[in-house]
Design a protein around this motif. Sequence first.
Motif, PDB file in Angstrom:
ATOM      1  N   LEU A   1       0.832  -1.207   0.000  1.00  0.00           N
ATOM      2  CA  LEU A   1       0.000   0.000   0.000  1.00  0.00           C
ATOM      3  C   LEU A   1       0.868   1.260   0.000  1.00  0.00           C
ATOM      4  O   LEU A   1       1.931   1.299   0.628  1.00  0.00           O
ATOM      5  N   LYS A   2       0.400   2.306  -0.702  1.00  0.00           N
ATOM      6  CA  LYS A   2       1.064   3.614  -0.681  1.00  0.00           C
ATOM      7  C   LYS A   2       0.324   4.479   0.321  1.00  0.00           C
ATOM      8  O   LYS A   2      -0.901   4.615   0.229  1.00  0.00           O
TER       9      LYS A   2
ATOM     10  N   LEU B   1      -9.425   5.844  -7.217  1.00  0.00           N
ATOM     11  CA  LEU B   1     -10.820   6.000  -6.820  1.00  0.00           C
ATOM     12  C   LEU B   1     -11.557   4.674  -6.700  1.00  0.00           C
ATOM     13  O   LEU B   1     -12.273   4.425  -5.728  1.00  0.00           O
ATOM     14  N   GLU B   2     -11.346   3.794  -7.674  1.00  0.00           N
ATOM     15  CA  GLU B   2     -12.110   2.534  -7.687  1.00  0.00           C
ATOM     16  C   GLU B   2     -11.682   1.566  -6.592  1.00  0.00           C
ATOM     17  O   GLU B   2     -12.381   0.608  -6.281  1.00  0.00           O
ATOM     18  N   LYS B   3     -10.507   1.807  -5.968  1.00  0.00           N
ATOM     19  CA  LYS B   3     -10.031   0.876  -4.932  1.00  0.00           C
ATOM     20  C   LYS B   3     -10.064   1.486  -3.528  1.00  0.00           C
ATOM     21  O   LYS B   3      -9.556   0.897  -2.580  1.00  0.00           O
TER      22      LYS B   3
ATOM     23  N   GLN C   1      -9.218  -0.678  -0.139  1.00  0.00           N
ATOM     24  CA  GLN C   1      -7.927  -0.500   0.539  1.00  0.00           C
ATOM     25  C   GLN C   1      -8.102   0.017   1.970  1.00  0.00           C
ATOM     26  O   GLN C   1      -7.332  -0.349   2.859  1.00  0.00           O
ATOM     27  N   CYS C   2      -9.132   0.882   2.200  1.00  0.00           N
ATOM     28  CA  CYS C   2      -9.395   1.358   3.574  1.00  0.00           C
ATOM     29  C   CYS C   2      -9.744   0.176   4.483  1.00  0.00           C
ATOM     30  O   CYS C   2      -9.247   0.068   5.613  1.00  0.00           O
ATOM     31  N   TRP C   3     -10.623  -0.711   3.996  1.00  0.00           N
ATOM     32  CA  TRP C   3     -10.998  -1.874   4.805  1.00  0.00           C
ATOM     33  C   TRP C   3      -9.823  -2.852   4.946  1.00  0.00           C
ATOM     34  O   TRP C   3      -9.714  -3.555   5.944  1.00  0.00           O
TER      35      TRP C   3
ATOM     36  N   ILE D   1      -8.735   6.161   9.192  1.00  0.00           N
ATOM     37  CA  ILE D   1      -8.262   5.618   7.916  1.00  0.00           C
ATOM     38  C   ILE D   1      -9.027   6.309   6.800  1.00  0.00           C
ATOM     39  O   ILE D   1     -10.266   6.293   6.783  1.00  0.00           O
ATOM     40  N   ARG D   2      -8.315   6.923   5.870  1.00  0.00           N
ATOM     41  CA  ARG D   2      -8.968   7.589   4.741  1.00  0.00           C
ATOM     42  C   ARG D   2      -7.987   7.712   3.586  1.00  0.00           C
ATOM     43  O   ARG D   2      -6.790   7.461   3.756  1.00  0.00           O
TER      44      ARG D   2
END
Length: 737
Positions: A246-247, A288-290, A294-296, A344-345
């Motif tokens: 993750l970035k 945007l689509e992920k 990725q947050c979860w 987380i955002r």
Amino acid sequence: MEEEKFAFTPEELKETKILHDDLKDKLADSLMPGDEEHLTAFIEHTMEQGGVHRDVFGLNPILTSLQTARITVDEIGLRRDGVIATMLYGCLGDHLEAVEEIRKAFGDNVARIVHGLIRIQKLYEKNPVIESENFRNLLLSFAEDMRVILIMIADRVNIMRQIRDTPNKEAQHEVSEEASYLYAPLAHKLGLYTLKSELEDLSLKYLEHDAYYMIKEKLNATKQARDAYIDRFIGPVKARLEEAGLKFHIKGRTKSIHSIWQKMKKQQCGFEGIYDLFAIRIILDSPLEKEKQQCWQVYSIITDMYQPNPKRLRDWLSVPKSNGYESLHITVLGPENKWVEVQIRTERMDDIAEHGLAAHWRYKGIKSGGQMDEWLANIRSALEAGDGLQVMDQFRMDLTPDEIYAFTPKGDLFKFPAGATVLDFAYRIHSKIGNSCVGGRVNGKVVSMRQELHSGDSVEIITQSNQSPKRDWLNIVKTSKAKSKIRLALKETQAKEGLYAKELLERRFKNKKVEMEESVMGHLIKKMGFKETSDFYRQIADGKLDSNEVIDQYVAVRDHLQNAAKEHEIVSAENFAYESPNEELTHSDDDVLTIDQNLKGIDYQLAPCCHPIYGDRIFGFVTAGGGIKIHRTDCPNAAEMRRRFGYRIVKARWSGKGQSKYAITLRVIGNDDIGVVSNLTNIISKDEKIVMRSINIDSHDGLFSGNLVVQLEDTTRLQSLIKKLKAVKGVRDVSRI
């Protein structure tokens, strides 16, 4: 005694030069030729005229203006126009006559900002109750240019920094309270979080000195340990997130002293009881689509490592807040069994939360009108867009004047729709004030009650004890509250006038020895063309009707009615009979019943024992043959059925209105006179929606009792029919059987 001339101390001169050089360097690209010379000339001229004075804290206004100007540049991003306006206003005070000179020397923008600052200063002179949201909105509506508000916020921050050691504690207290309930919320609305926190912390420092220093000392004592703890928490999390590819970047922030104190008061605990002194924010660089995925994913990684508190989960990913705020908040049990809040955002979500849609200040619960919200959100975007010079210099306030704010003489502030009048204001204070209003004083000038109000007006209501509401007042007021109060007062007045007129008329009847009968009076009032009895009595009260003429007409109507009654010999109603030639009508399938919970389309019959019709409260009874009969809940047999066969009763209700007609029987009792029965049948025959089936009459001892069978559509029409039949002269009672 000659006033002491204003002068700089050596320390003030030294600081003034430093600030001047700093501002000149920072504004070099936006200053115009001659700006510095013009500004110096204005300030020197004002000093020579004796127009520069130290304030209540003994502060030098020229130095204070330079300090404020630096805050507007460093913290807010204002440029040439905002800085020059700040300097001029600090030195000139509220001299409106200087605005035209300023326009010639520095242009329209600077003049408009100075004019706005002066207007707001005039507002303060009305001694407003400024704790209210109304005053905050009035302040915003008065600021023709948004930079006026920004300069005021910067000025308040600067004053709060300078008054730490002032001996004038009363003034310090007043300034701090204003900072807390007016300027800090405004800074918050505009996204100036650093200034907002500083205003809150400094106001706490001056208003609740002991609490401020207690928290500050404890934060200082625990800072090293806190920073080390954040590193211990973040370290393993960072490693796991990097492993997952993750970035991201991570922020750790300590809560402000003010917010810690607010939490201590809310939770009624000591400093040690506040476990979330800091929050850790993980911000993902995610397409945007992920984003949600990725947050979860981060949520899953953290809750695998640390035990979460499910009661503290806030999921604004699945359903964002109405203001657009999106984030995932969790609280986990970190090392050493300490609770840690993690937010987380994504970068986009963080941008919305920090800068867009006015999310953050509404999230904290500050309320305001929708239009004002949108306007402030646009300002915030403009402030943080980067090219502050162009955006702010071109910015104009874009609010339609759909709301205005007006003061009472004591400084209370009321909000009204545009177009509201002095009379609206009177009713806003109290019904009695409104009812006796004859005009007002707006800004000291006597005006009529029709005078429209404007934002910032100071309004005093003039009353007279003999005044009373008039019907045309409804056209003067704009607010629904005032309209309803006027209507109520008019009704009360009419009722009193009607009662007075009726008593007056009864006395006149008595004097002329004429007995007043209600039924005859009813005929007279209708004959004279009045639909409402109250209108008749109002004209008596107003003197439009002569009571002697009314009595003469009354006698004529009474005599006519008596002669008409004598003309026909009373014939017993027992001789009256009627049977409809039409076939019996039955209910069609148009009217739909819902049986039990939600079953439709089931065959049913309407029980003959109680003849239910559309609109009756009903229930279903499963018969021995398996069919369903519909009974009224007040059916004579209902109690017995429920007692003996409760298991066969099902719920039923009407769920659709069709064209069906239902047969019902009415029991009518009245004086034994065929004329009475004729009147009954006339009423029924005039209603196209009702079909009369039959009438059976028995008479005994001067009374008749009969069963009247009619067919009609529903209970509403039935109630209307019963009411009409009961009104027939000679009818004693009408009931459904």
